[in-house]
Design an enzyme around this catalytic site. Sequence first.
Site, PDB file in Angstrom:
ATOM      1  CG  ASP A  21      37.250  29.752  36.572  1.00 34.90           C
ATOM      2  OD1 ASP A  21      38.335  30.347  36.474  1.00 34.90           O
ATOM      3  OD2 ASP A  21      36.335  30.110  37.336  1.00 34.90           O
ATOM      4  CG  ASP A  25      39.167  33.425  33.036  1.00 40.06           C
ATOM      5  OD1 ASP A  25      38.034  32.992  32.779  1.00 40.06           O
ATOM      6  OD2 ASP A  25      39.507  33.783  34.175  1.00 40.06           O
ATOM      7  CG  ASP A  66      42.972  41.681  39.992  1.00 35.54           C
ATOM      8  OD1 ASP A  66      43.745  40.940  39.353  1.00 35.54           O
ATOM      9  OD2 ASP A  66      41.938  41.257  40.550  1.00 35.54           O
TER      10      ASP A  66
HETATM   11  P1  ATP Z   1      39.608  32.636  40.585  1.00 34.79           P
HETATM   12  O1  ATP Z   1      40.655  31.632  40.829  1.00 34.79           O
HETATM   13  O2  ATP Z   1      38.803  32.906  41.778  1.00 34.79           O
HETATM   14  O3  ATP Z   1      38.775  32.402  39.343  1.00 34.79           O
HETATM   15  P2  ATP Z   1      40.764  34.722  39.013  1.00 34.79           P
HETATM   16  O4  ATP Z   1      42.037  35.483  39.256  1.00 34.79           O
HETATM   17  O5  ATP Z   1      40.763  33.813  37.843  1.00 34.79           O
HETATM   18  O6  ATP Z   1      40.403  33.995  40.350  1.00 34.79           O
HETATM   19  P3  ATP Z   1      38.492  35.938  37.813  1.00 34.79           P
HETATM   20  O7  ATP Z   1      37.423  36.728  38.448  1.00 34.79           O
HETATM   21  O8  ATP Z   1      38.169  34.631  37.196  1.00 34.79           O
HETATM   22  O9  ATP Z   1      39.616  35.783  38.893  1.00 34.79           O
HETATM   23  O10 ATP Z   1      39.148  36.881  36.736  1.00 34.79           O
HETATM   24  C1  ATP Z   1      40.122  36.438  35.787  1.00 34.79           C
HETATM   25  C2  ATP Z   1      41.217  37.470  35.629  1.00 34.79           C
HETATM   26  O11 ATP Z   1      40.660  38.692  35.125  1.00 34.79           O
HETATM   27  C3  ATP Z   1      41.932  37.870  36.911  1.00 34.79           C
HETATM   28  O12 ATP Z   1      42.966  36.974  37.222  1.00 34.79           O
HETATM   29  C4  ATP Z   1      42.430  39.249  36.572  1.00 34.79           C
HETATM   30  O13 ATP Z   1      43.562  39.199  35.762  1.00 34.79           O
HETATM   31  C5  ATP Z   1      41.303  39.802  35.732  1.00 34.79           C
HETATM   32  N1  ATP Z   1      40.301  40.519  36.542  1.00 34.79           N
HETATM   33  C6  ATP Z   1      39.102  40.049  36.961  1.00 34.79           C
HETATM   34  N2  ATP Z   1      38.427  40.954  37.649  1.00 34.79           N
HETATM   35  C7  ATP Z   1      39.208  42.055  37.666  1.00 34.79           C
HETATM   36  C8  ATP Z   1      39.061  43.359  38.207  1.00 34.79           C
HETATM   37  N3  ATP Z   1      37.976  43.695  38.884  1.00 34.79           N
HETATM   38  N4  ATP Z   1      40.058  44.248  37.988  1.00 34.79           N
HETATM   39  C9  ATP Z   1      41.162  43.893  37.292  1.00 34.79           C
HETATM   40  N5  ATP Z   1      41.359  42.696  36.778  1.00 34.79           N
HETATM   41  C10 ATP Z   1      40.398  41.784  36.951  1.00 34.79           C
HETATM   42 MG    MG Z   2      39.149  32.658  37.095  1.00 37.48          MG
END
Ligand code: ATP
Ligand code: MG
Length: 498
Positions: free
Chosen positions: A76, A78, A176
Amino acid sequence: MIKKFIQKILGQPKAARGPVDFGKRVEIPASVHGINPALVDERALNVVRTLQDAGYEAYVVGGAVRDLLLGLRPKDFDVATDATPEEVKGLFRRAFIIGRRFRIVHVVYGRGREHEVIEVSTFRAHLDNRAAEQVKGNEKTSKSELAGMKHAVDSSGRVLRDNVWGPQDEDATRRDFTVNAMYYDPESQYLVDYHGGMQDAKKKVLRMIGDPVARYREDPVRIIRAVRFAAKLSPLGFKLESKTAKPLATMLKLLGDVPQSRLFDEMLKLLQTGHALASVAQLQELGLHKGIYPLLDVVVERADTAFVKAALADTDRRVGEEKPVAPSFLLACVLWADVKLGWDQRVANRVPPFPALQEAIDEVFDARIGDVSGRGKLAADMREIWMMQPRFEKRIGSTPFSLVEQPRFRAGFDFLRLRAEVADVELTLADWWQEFSMADDAAREDLIQQAKSEKGNSSSGPAGASKTRRAPRRRKPAAKNAAGNSGASDAGHVPSSD
Ligand code: ATP
Ligand code: MG
Protein backbone atom coordinates in the site's frame (compact mmCIF):
# COMPACT_ATOMS: atom_id res chain seq x y z
CA MET A 1 20.72 29.16 -5.97
CA ILE A 2 24.29 28.12 -5.05
CA LYS A 3 23.28 28.00 -1.38
CA LYS A 4 20.36 25.73 -2.25
CA PHE A 5 22.62 23.46 -4.27
CA ILE A 6 25.16 23.19 -1.43
CA GLN A 7 22.32 22.43 0.97
CA LYS A 8 21.12 19.69 -1.33
CA ILE A 9 24.52 18.06 -1.33
CA LEU A 10 25.40 18.56 2.33
CA GLY A 11 21.97 18.61 3.83
CA GLN A 12 20.52 21.48 5.78
CA PRO A 13 22.02 22.62 9.07
CA LYS A 14 20.72 20.82 12.14
CA ALA A 15 17.57 22.38 13.44
CA ALA A 16 18.26 24.26 16.64
CA ARG A 17 15.15 23.31 18.58
CA GLY A 18 16.17 22.16 22.00
CA PRO A 19 17.89 18.88 22.70
CA VAL A 20 15.93 16.93 20.08
CA ASP A 21 17.87 15.81 17.02
CA PHE A 22 15.63 16.36 14.04
CA GLY A 23 18.35 15.13 11.72
CA LYS A 24 19.39 17.00 8.63
CA ARG A 25 17.56 17.08 5.37
CA VAL A 26 19.38 15.15 2.68
CA GLU A 27 17.97 15.00 -0.83
CA ILE A 28 19.09 11.93 -2.68
CA PRO A 29 18.71 11.93 -6.47
CA ALA A 30 17.36 9.02 -8.51
CA SER A 31 20.83 8.21 -9.83
CA VAL A 32 21.82 7.33 -6.27
CA HIS A 33 18.71 5.73 -4.75
CA GLY A 34 17.70 3.91 -7.94
CA ILE A 35 13.95 3.74 -7.23
CA ASN A 36 11.99 2.76 -10.31
CA PRO A 37 9.29 5.45 -10.64
CA ALA A 38 7.14 3.05 -12.66
CA LEU A 39 6.54 1.06 -9.46
CA VAL A 40 4.72 3.96 -7.83
CA ASP A 41 0.99 3.32 -7.78
CA GLU A 42 -0.74 5.73 -10.14
CA ARG A 43 -3.37 6.62 -7.55
CA ALA A 44 -0.66 7.59 -5.07
CA LEU A 45 0.90 9.60 -7.87
CA ASN A 46 -2.41 11.31 -8.48
CA VAL A 47 -2.77 12.20 -4.80
CA VAL A 48 0.75 13.66 -4.67
CA ARG A 49 0.20 15.64 -7.88
CA THR A 50 -3.17 17.01 -6.78
CA LEU A 51 -1.71 18.20 -3.48
CA GLN A 52 1.38 19.69 -5.12
CA ASP A 53 -0.72 21.44 -7.77
CA ALA A 54 -2.75 23.00 -4.97
CA GLY A 55 0.49 24.42 -3.53
CA TYR A 56 1.18 21.90 -0.76
CA GLU A 57 4.17 19.73 -0.09
CA ALA A 58 3.40 16.08 -0.76
CA TYR A 59 5.45 12.90 -0.81
CA VAL A 60 5.07 9.15 -0.85
CA VAL A 61 6.25 8.15 2.60
CA GLY A 62 6.97 5.32 5.01
CA GLY A 63 6.85 1.63 4.16
CA ALA A 64 6.20 2.21 0.47
CA VAL A 65 9.44 4.17 0.10
CA ARG A 66 11.32 1.53 2.11
CA ASP A 67 9.96 -1.25 -0.09
CA LEU A 68 10.62 0.66 -3.33
CA LEU A 69 14.19 1.22 -2.22
CA LEU A 70 14.60 -2.48 -1.47
CA GLY A 71 13.09 -3.47 -4.81
CA LEU A 72 9.94 -4.90 -3.20
CA ARG A 73 6.48 -4.11 -4.50
CA PRO A 74 4.72 -2.00 -1.81
CA LYS A 75 1.39 -3.44 -0.73
CA ASP A 76 0.00 0.00 0.00
CA PHE A 77 0.98 3.61 -0.44
CA ASP A 78 0.93 6.36 2.15
CA VAL A 79 1.28 10.04 1.37
CA ALA A 80 2.51 12.76 3.73
CA THR A 81 1.73 16.42 3.24
CA ASP A 82 1.69 19.79 4.97
CA ALA A 83 -2.01 20.21 4.11
CA THR A 84 -4.38 19.67 7.06
CA PRO A 85 -6.91 16.80 6.88
CA GLU A 86 -9.68 19.28 6.05
CA GLU A 87 -7.59 20.78 3.25
CA VAL A 88 -6.81 17.33 1.87
CA LYS A 89 -10.46 16.31 2.02
CA GLY A 90 -11.44 19.41 0.06
CA LEU A 91 -9.25 18.40 -2.88
CA PHE A 92 -10.71 14.95 -3.57
CA ARG A 93 -14.15 13.73 -4.50
CA ARG A 94 -14.07 10.66 -2.28
CA ALA A 95 -11.99 11.47 0.75
CA PHE A 96 -12.82 10.71 4.37
CA ILE A 97 -11.22 11.96 7.55
CA ILE A 98 -10.78 8.98 9.85
CA GLY A 99 -9.29 8.29 13.28
CA ARG A 100 -9.43 10.31 16.46
CA ARG A 101 -6.16 9.54 18.13
CA PHE A 102 -4.37 9.95 14.83
CA ARG A 103 -6.46 11.78 12.24
CA ILE A 104 -5.70 10.97 8.64
CA VAL A 105 -7.52 11.12 5.32
CA HIS A 106 -8.49 8.13 3.23
CA VAL A 107 -8.63 9.02 -0.45
CA VAL A 108 -10.62 6.29 -2.14
CA TYR A 109 -10.31 5.14 -5.75
CA GLY A 110 -12.59 2.57 -7.40
CA ARG A 111 -15.42 0.64 -5.81
CA GLY A 112 -16.20 -2.71 -4.27
CA ARG A 113 -13.49 -5.34 -4.01
CA GLU A 114 -11.23 -3.46 -6.38
CA HIS A 115 -11.20 -0.22 -4.41
CA GLU A 116 -7.90 1.27 -3.34
CA VAL A 117 -7.27 3.59 -0.43
CA ILE A 118 -4.39 6.03 -0.31
CA GLU A 119 -3.76 7.15 3.27
CA VAL A 120 -2.80 10.78 3.53
CA SER A 121 -1.32 12.04 6.78
CA THR A 122 -0.44 15.59 7.72
CA PHE A 123 3.13 16.20 8.93
CA ARG A 124 3.08 15.69 12.70
CA ALA A 125 4.85 18.09 15.07
CA HIS A 126 7.39 16.91 17.58
CA LEU A 127 5.50 16.18 20.72
CA ASP A 128 6.61 18.33 23.61
CA ASN A 129 5.62 21.53 25.33
CA ARG A 130 7.06 23.56 22.55
CA ALA A 131 4.68 21.88 20.14
CA ALA A 132 1.83 22.91 22.39
CA GLU A 133 3.07 26.50 22.39
CA GLN A 134 3.51 26.52 18.67
CA VAL A 135 0.06 25.19 18.19
CA LYS A 136 -1.45 28.21 19.90
CA GLY A 137 -0.16 30.46 17.15
CA ASN A 138 -1.13 28.04 14.42
CA GLU A 139 -4.39 29.01 12.84
CA LYS A 140 -4.65 25.61 11.16
CA THR A 141 -5.13 23.98 14.55
CA SER A 142 -8.69 23.80 15.76
CA LYS A 143 -9.85 24.40 19.31
CA SER A 144 -10.64 20.75 19.82
CA GLU A 145 -7.12 19.82 18.74
CA LEU A 146 -5.73 22.29 21.29
CA ALA A 147 -7.87 20.69 23.96
CA GLY A 148 -6.58 17.31 22.80
CA MET A 149 -2.99 18.46 23.28
CA LYS A 150 -3.49 18.85 27.00
CA HIS A 151 -4.19 15.15 27.21
CA ALA A 152 -1.78 14.03 24.57
CA VAL A 153 0.43 11.94 26.85
CA ASP A 154 -0.49 9.70 29.78
CA SER A 155 1.52 9.20 32.96
CA SER A 156 3.73 6.50 31.40
CA GLY A 157 4.52 8.68 28.39
CA ARG A 158 2.11 6.96 26.03
CA VAL A 159 0.78 9.29 23.36
CA LEU A 160 -2.97 9.37 23.53
CA ARG A 161 -3.71 11.87 20.83
CA ASP A 162 -1.52 13.01 18.04
CA ASN A 163 -3.06 15.74 15.93
CA VAL A 164 -0.61 18.62 16.08
CA TRP A 165 0.86 19.58 12.75
CA GLY A 166 4.47 20.59 12.15
CA PRO A 167 7.30 20.77 9.63
CA GLN A 168 8.60 17.77 7.72
CA ASP A 169 11.73 17.23 9.80
CA GLU A 170 9.60 16.89 12.94
CA ASP A 171 7.31 14.49 11.12
CA ALA A 172 10.31 12.40 10.12
CA THR A 173 11.50 12.28 13.72
CA ARG A 174 8.07 11.07 14.88
CA ARG A 175 8.26 8.01 12.64
CA ASP A 176 9.53 4.71 13.98
CA PHE A 177 12.46 3.24 12.06
CA THR A 178 14.99 5.14 9.96
CA VAL A 179 14.07 3.03 6.93
CA ASN A 180 10.41 3.97 7.45
CA ALA A 181 11.07 7.70 7.64
CA MET A 182 11.98 8.60 4.08
CA TYR A 183 9.94 10.71 1.68
CA TYR A 184 9.87 10.23 -2.07
CA ASP A 185 8.73 12.91 -4.46
CA PRO A 186 7.67 11.04 -7.60
CA GLU A 187 7.73 14.28 -9.59
CA SER A 188 11.35 15.32 -8.97
CA GLN A 189 12.26 11.71 -7.99
CA TYR A 190 14.20 13.01 -5.00
CA LEU A 191 14.33 10.93 -1.85
CA VAL A 192 14.28 13.04 1.31
CA ASP A 193 16.04 11.45 4.26
CA TYR A 194 16.67 12.97 7.71
CA HIS A 195 17.92 10.00 9.71
CA GLY A 196 20.23 7.99 7.53
CA GLY A 197 17.48 5.65 6.36
CA MET A 198 19.19 5.16 3.04
CA GLN A 199 22.46 4.03 4.67
CA ASP A 200 20.58 1.78 7.08
CA ALA A 201 18.71 0.21 4.17
CA LYS A 202 22.08 -0.50 2.55
CA LYS A 203 23.50 -1.90 5.78
CA LYS A 204 20.27 -3.86 6.38
CA VAL A 205 19.75 -2.39 9.81
CA LEU A 206 16.42 -1.69 11.51
CA ARG A 207 17.14 1.25 13.75
CA MET A 208 14.61 3.11 15.88
CA ILE A 209 14.85 6.87 15.49
CA GLY A 210 15.85 8.60 18.75
CA ASP A 211 16.02 6.79 22.08
CA PRO A 212 14.34 3.39 21.62
CA VAL A 213 13.19 3.22 25.25
CA ALA A 214 11.43 6.58 25.01
CA ARG A 215 9.96 5.66 21.64
CA TYR A 216 8.52 2.36 22.90
CA ARG A 217 7.10 4.18 25.89
CA GLU A 218 5.49 6.80 23.64
CA ASP A 219 3.77 4.04 21.66
CA PRO A 220 4.25 0.46 22.90
CA VAL A 221 2.80 -0.91 19.66
CA ARG A 222 6.21 -0.09 18.18
CA ILE A 223 7.42 -3.18 20.06
CA ILE A 224 5.19 -5.31 17.84
CA ARG A 225 6.14 -3.30 14.77
CA ALA A 226 9.80 -4.04 15.49
CA VAL A 227 8.98 -7.76 15.37
CA ARG A 228 6.95 -7.37 12.20
CA PHE A 229 9.62 -5.52 10.23
CA ALA A 230 12.37 -7.79 11.55
CA ALA A 231 10.32 -10.75 10.28
CA LYS A 232 9.32 -9.16 6.98
CA LEU A 233 12.85 -8.06 6.15
CA SER A 234 14.71 -11.07 7.55
CA PRO A 235 14.81 -12.84 4.17
CA LEU A 236 16.72 -9.80 2.87
CA GLY A 237 19.19 -10.07 5.73
CA PHE A 238 17.89 -7.23 7.90
CA LYS A 239 18.58 -7.26 11.63
CA LEU A 240 17.36 -5.09 14.46
CA GLU A 241 20.12 -2.80 15.67
CA SER A 242 21.13 -3.95 19.17
CA LYS A 243 20.03 -0.74 20.96
CA THR A 244 16.65 -1.10 19.24
CA ALA A 245 16.28 -4.78 20.10
CA LYS A 246 17.59 -4.74 23.67
CA PRO A 247 14.73 -3.02 25.52
CA LEU A 248 11.97 -4.93 23.71
CA ALA A 249 11.45 -7.75 26.21
CA THR A 250 11.70 -5.59 29.31
CA MET A 251 9.19 -3.07 27.96
CA LEU A 252 6.54 -5.64 27.08
CA LYS A 253 4.39 -4.81 30.09
CA LEU A 254 3.65 -1.38 28.58
CA LEU A 255 1.41 -3.16 26.10
CA GLY A 256 -1.02 -3.70 28.97
CA ASP A 257 -2.26 -0.12 28.48
CA VAL A 258 -2.90 -0.53 24.77
CA PRO A 259 -6.53 -1.20 23.77
CA GLN A 260 -7.23 -4.89 23.05
CA SER A 261 -8.53 -4.26 19.57
CA ARG A 262 -5.33 -2.44 18.53
CA LEU A 263 -3.28 -5.37 19.81
CA PHE A 264 -5.53 -7.79 17.98
CA ASP A 265 -5.06 -5.84 14.74
CA GLU A 266 -1.29 -5.79 15.21
CA MET A 267 -1.33 -9.53 15.88
CA LEU A 268 -3.15 -10.06 12.60
CA LYS A 269 -0.56 -7.96 10.80
CA LEU A 270 2.14 -10.23 12.21
CA LEU A 271 0.28 -13.33 11.09
CA GLN A 272 -1.44 -12.33 7.88
CA THR A 273 1.00 -10.29 5.86
CA GLY A 274 3.01 -13.19 4.51
CA HIS A 275 5.55 -13.52 7.35
CA ALA A 276 3.72 -15.55 9.97
CA LEU A 277 6.41 -18.20 10.43
CA ALA A 278 9.18 -15.59 10.40
CA SER A 279 7.24 -13.52 12.96
CA VAL A 280 6.94 -16.48 15.30
CA ALA A 281 10.67 -17.11 14.90
CA GLN A 282 11.39 -13.45 15.74
CA LEU A 283 9.10 -13.51 18.77
CA GLN A 284 10.96 -16.53 20.07
CA GLU A 285 14.39 -15.11 19.29
CA LEU A 286 13.64 -11.76 20.91
CA GLY A 287 12.18 -13.29 24.07
CA LEU A 288 8.70 -12.02 23.22
CA HIS A 289 7.04 -15.42 22.99
CA LYS A 290 4.76 -14.52 25.90
CA GLY A 291 3.07 -11.34 26.96
CA ILE A 292 2.18 -9.37 23.83
CA TYR A 293 -1.40 -10.57 23.56
CA PRO A 294 -2.97 -13.74 25.01
CA LEU A 295 -4.06 -15.17 21.68
CA LEU A 296 -0.63 -14.52 20.17
CA ASP A 297 0.92 -16.41 23.10
CA VAL A 298 -1.22 -19.39 22.08
CA VAL A 299 -0.08 -19.09 18.46
CA VAL A 300 3.60 -19.08 19.45
CA GLU A 301 3.09 -21.89 21.92
CA ARG A 302 1.44 -24.05 19.24
CA ALA A 303 3.53 -22.96 16.28
CA ASP A 304 5.50 -26.19 16.49
CA THR A 305 2.45 -28.43 16.41
CA ALA A 306 1.86 -29.91 12.97
CA PHE A 307 -1.57 -28.34 12.46
CA VAL A 308 -0.77 -24.76 13.51
CA LYS A 309 2.55 -24.86 11.67
CA ALA A 310 0.73 -26.02 8.53
CA ALA A 311 -1.85 -23.24 8.98
CA LEU A 312 0.83 -20.57 9.35
CA ALA A 313 2.75 -21.89 6.34
CA ASP A 314 -0.47 -22.06 4.32
CA THR A 315 -1.28 -18.45 5.22
CA ASP A 316 2.19 -17.30 4.17
CA ARG A 317 1.86 -19.19 0.90
CA ARG A 318 -1.53 -17.67 0.15
CA VAL A 319 -0.38 -14.11 0.88
CA GLY A 320 2.66 -14.73 -1.33
CA GLU A 321 0.32 -15.80 -4.12
CA GLU A 322 -1.83 -12.71 -3.48
CA LYS A 323 -4.80 -14.83 -2.45
CA PRO A 324 -7.09 -13.48 0.25
CA VAL A 325 -6.73 -14.70 3.83
CA ALA A 326 -9.29 -14.51 6.63
CA PRO A 327 -8.48 -14.13 10.34
CA SER A 328 -11.33 -16.53 11.13
CA PHE A 329 -9.60 -19.34 9.27
CA LEU A 330 -6.22 -18.98 10.95
CA LEU A 331 -7.74 -18.53 14.39
CA ALA A 332 -10.01 -21.51 13.85
CA CYS A 333 -6.85 -23.54 13.16
CA VAL A 334 -5.04 -22.18 16.21
CA LEU A 335 -7.94 -22.92 18.57
CA TRP A 336 -9.01 -26.24 17.04
CA ALA A 337 -7.11 -28.22 19.70
CA ASP A 338 -9.20 -26.56 22.45
CA VAL A 339 -12.44 -27.15 20.57
CA LYS A 340 -11.59 -30.82 20.10
CA LEU A 341 -10.70 -31.24 23.75
CA GLY A 342 -13.95 -29.65 24.96
CA TRP A 343 -15.91 -31.65 22.41
CA ASP A 344 -14.30 -34.96 23.41
CA GLN A 345 -14.95 -34.29 27.08
CA ARG A 346 -18.61 -33.53 26.52
CA VAL A 347 -19.18 -36.55 24.33
CA ALA A 348 -17.48 -38.68 26.98
CA ASN A 349 -20.10 -37.27 29.36
CA ARG A 350 -22.83 -38.44 27.01
CA VAL A 351 -23.69 -35.09 25.43
CA PRO A 352 -24.77 -35.78 21.80
CA PRO A 353 -22.02 -34.83 19.29
CA PHE A 354 -23.57 -31.71 17.72
CA PRO A 355 -24.67 -29.90 20.90
CA ALA A 356 -21.37 -30.99 22.44
CA LEU A 357 -19.50 -29.26 19.65
CA GLN A 358 -21.68 -26.13 19.98
CA GLU A 359 -20.95 -25.91 23.68
CA ALA A 360 -17.24 -26.53 23.23
CA ILE A 361 -17.11 -23.72 20.67
CA ASP A 362 -18.92 -21.28 22.98
CA GLU A 363 -16.50 -22.06 25.74
CA VAL A 364 -13.39 -21.66 23.60
CA PHE A 365 -14.63 -18.43 22.12
CA ASP A 366 -15.37 -16.88 25.49
CA ALA A 367 -12.06 -17.97 26.93
CA ARG A 368 -9.78 -17.05 24.06
CA ILE A 369 -11.19 -14.17 22.00
CA GLY A 370 -11.14 -10.83 23.75
CA ASP A 371 -13.10 -7.68 23.13
CA VAL A 372 -12.13 -7.06 19.53
CA SER A 373 -13.82 -5.21 16.74
CA GLY A 374 -15.80 -7.45 14.39
CA ARG A 375 -16.06 -10.08 17.11
CA GLY A 376 -19.56 -11.11 16.03
CA LYS A 377 -18.62 -11.88 12.44
CA LEU A 378 -15.36 -13.48 13.46
CA ALA A 379 -17.22 -15.75 15.88
CA ALA A 380 -19.83 -16.67 13.29
CA ASP A 381 -17.21 -17.52 10.67
CA MET A 382 -15.09 -19.59 13.04
CA ARG A 383 -18.16 -21.43 14.28
CA GLU A 384 -19.19 -22.31 10.74
CA ILE A 385 -15.77 -23.70 9.89
CA TRP A 386 -15.77 -25.85 13.02
CA MET A 387 -19.40 -26.98 12.76
CA MET A 388 -18.82 -28.12 9.20
CA GLN A 389 -16.13 -30.60 10.22
CA PRO A 390 -18.38 -33.43 11.46
CA ARG A 391 -20.68 -32.82 8.51
CA PHE A 392 -17.82 -33.70 6.16
CA GLU A 393 -17.95 -37.18 7.61
CA LYS A 394 -21.60 -37.65 6.52
CA ARG A 395 -21.33 -38.61 2.91
CA ILE A 396 -24.89 -39.89 2.54
CA GLY A 397 -28.22 -38.66 1.23
CA SER A 398 -28.58 -34.96 0.52
CA THR A 399 -26.06 -33.77 3.16
CA PRO A 400 -23.09 -33.41 0.78
CA PHE A 401 -25.27 -31.56 -1.76
CA SER A 402 -26.36 -28.95 0.74
CA LEU A 403 -22.95 -28.66 2.38
CA VAL A 404 -21.20 -27.89 -0.87
CA GLU A 405 -23.65 -25.05 -1.53
CA GLN A 406 -22.91 -23.29 1.76
CA PRO A 407 -21.28 -19.92 1.29
CA ARG A 408 -18.46 -20.89 3.66
CA PHE A 409 -17.93 -24.34 2.16
CA ARG A 410 -14.52 -23.37 0.85
CA ALA A 411 -13.28 -22.22 4.23
CA GLY A 412 -14.59 -25.40 5.86
CA PHE A 413 -13.07 -27.52 3.12
CA ASP A 414 -9.68 -25.82 3.29
CA PHE A 415 -9.74 -26.48 7.02
CA LEU A 416 -10.50 -30.16 6.34
CA ARG A 417 -7.69 -30.33 3.79
CA LEU A 418 -5.24 -28.91 6.30
CA ARG A 419 -6.42 -31.45 8.87
CA ALA A 420 -5.84 -34.20 6.32
CA GLU A 421 -2.31 -32.91 5.69
CA VAL A 422 -1.46 -33.49 9.33
CA ALA A 423 -3.35 -36.81 9.56
CA ASP A 424 -6.15 -35.42 11.72
CA VAL A 425 -8.55 -36.95 9.18
CA GLU A 426 -7.97 -39.34 6.32
CA LEU A 427 -6.50 -37.81 3.21
CA THR A 428 -9.05 -39.76 1.16
CA LEU A 429 -11.85 -37.81 2.84
CA ALA A 430 -10.40 -34.49 1.69
CA ASP A 431 -9.80 -35.93 -1.77
CA TRP A 432 -13.40 -37.14 -1.92
CA TRP A 433 -14.71 -33.65 -1.10
CA GLN A 434 -12.35 -32.10 -3.59
CA GLU A 435 -13.79 -34.34 -6.30
CA PHE A 436 -17.36 -33.89 -5.09
CA SER A 437 -17.13 -30.10 -5.15
CA MET A 438 -15.95 -30.20 -8.76
CA ALA A 439 -18.30 -32.88 -10.09
CA ASP A 440 -21.66 -32.62 -11.84
CA ASP A 441 -24.79 -34.09 -10.21
CA ALA A 442 -24.46 -37.55 -11.77
CA ALA A 443 -20.82 -37.90 -10.77
CA ARG A 444 -21.76 -36.68 -7.30
CA GLU A 445 -24.30 -39.50 -6.95
CA ASP A 446 -21.58 -41.97 -7.97
CA LEU A 447 -19.24 -40.53 -5.37
CA ILE A 448 -21.90 -40.94 -2.70
CA GLN A 449 -22.39 -44.58 -3.73
CA GLN A 450 -18.65 -45.11 -3.62
CA ALA A 451 -18.45 -43.57 -0.14
CA LYS A 452 -21.30 -45.79 1.04
CA SER A 453 -19.43 -48.91 0.05
CA GLU A 454 -16.26 -47.75 1.79
CA LYS A 455 -15.76 -49.16 5.23
CA GLY A 456 -16.11 -47.05 8.35
CA ASN A 457 -17.09 -43.85 6.64
CA SER A 458 -20.07 -43.01 8.81
CA SER A 459 -18.14 -41.93 11.90
CA SER A 460 -19.38 -38.55 13.08
CA GLY A 461 -17.94 -38.47 16.55
CA PRO A 462 -15.52 -35.94 17.91
CA ALA A 463 -12.12 -35.63 16.32
CA GLY A 464 -13.58 -37.03 13.15
CA ALA A 465 -12.10 -40.00 11.44
CA SER A 466 -9.83 -42.74 12.64
CA LYS A 467 -6.30 -41.80 13.54
CA THR A 468 -4.71 -44.14 11.05
CA ARG A 469 -3.39 -42.59 7.94
CA ARG A 470 -3.14 -44.19 4.56
CA ALA A 471 -0.07 -43.80 2.45
CA PRO A 472 -0.43 -40.36 0.86
CA ARG A 473 -2.01 -40.67 -2.56
CA ARG A 474 -0.67 -38.59 -5.37
CA ARG A 475 -3.17 -35.89 -5.99
CA LYS A 476 -4.54 -35.20 -9.39
CA PRO A 477 -3.74 -31.71 -10.56
CA ALA A 478 -6.95 -29.81 -9.94
CA ALA A 479 -8.93 -29.46 -13.12
CA LYS A 480 -10.39 -26.12 -13.95
CA ASN A 481 -14.10 -25.85 -13.47
CA ALA A 482 -16.44 -23.82 -15.61
CA ALA A 483 -15.81 -20.68 -13.59
CA GLY A 484 -12.09 -21.01 -14.16
CA ASN A 485 -11.39 -21.75 -10.51
CA SER A 486 -8.93 -24.53 -10.05
CA GLY A 487 -10.78 -26.65 -7.56
CA ALA A 488 -12.00 -26.24 -4.04
CA SER A 489 -8.66 -26.25 -2.30
CA ASP A 490 -7.39 -23.46 -4.45
CA ALA A 491 -10.50 -21.39 -4.35
CA GLY A 492 -9.60 -19.88 -1.05
CA HIS A 493 -10.77 -19.90 2.51
CA VAL A 494 -12.48 -16.60 2.10
CA PRO A 495 -16.13 -17.07 1.12
CA SER A 496 -17.13 -15.73 -2.24
CA SER A 497 -19.70 -13.56 -0.53
CA ASP A 498 -17.01 -11.59 1.36
P1 ATP B 1 3.72 -2.02 5.78
O1 ATP B 1 4.62 -2.36 4.67
O2 ATP B 1 3.42 -3.18 6.63
O3 ATP B 1 2.49 -1.23 5.40
P2 ATP B 1 4.59 0.48 6.85
O4 ATP B 1 5.97 0.89 7.27
O5 ATP B 1 4.05 1.16 5.65
O6 ATP B 1 4.59 -1.08 6.72
P3 ATP B 1 2.26 1.43 8.18
O7 ATP B 1 1.61 0.91 9.39
O8 ATP B 1 1.55 1.38 6.89
O9 ATP B 1 3.65 0.71 8.09
O10 ATP B 1 2.65 2.92 8.51
C1 ATP B 1 3.17 3.84 7.54
C2 ATP B 1 4.29 4.66 8.12
O11 ATP B 1 3.79 5.45 9.22
C3 ATP B 1 5.45 3.87 8.71
O12 ATP B 1 6.38 3.51 7.71
C4 ATP B 1 6.01 4.84 9.71
O13 ATP B 1 6.78 5.83 9.10
C5 ATP B 1 4.77 5.51 10.25
N1 ATP B 1 4.23 4.82 11.43
C6 ATP B 1 3.18 3.96 11.47
N2 ATP B 1 2.93 3.53 12.69
C7 ATP B 1 3.84 4.15 13.48
C8 ATP B 1 4.09 4.14 14.88
N3 ATP B 1 3.37 3.40 15.70
N4 ATP B 1 5.08 4.94 15.34
C9 ATP B 1 5.81 5.70 14.50
N5 ATP B 1 5.63 5.74 13.19
C10 ATP B 1 4.66 4.98 12.68
MG1 MG C 1 2.11 0.95 4.80
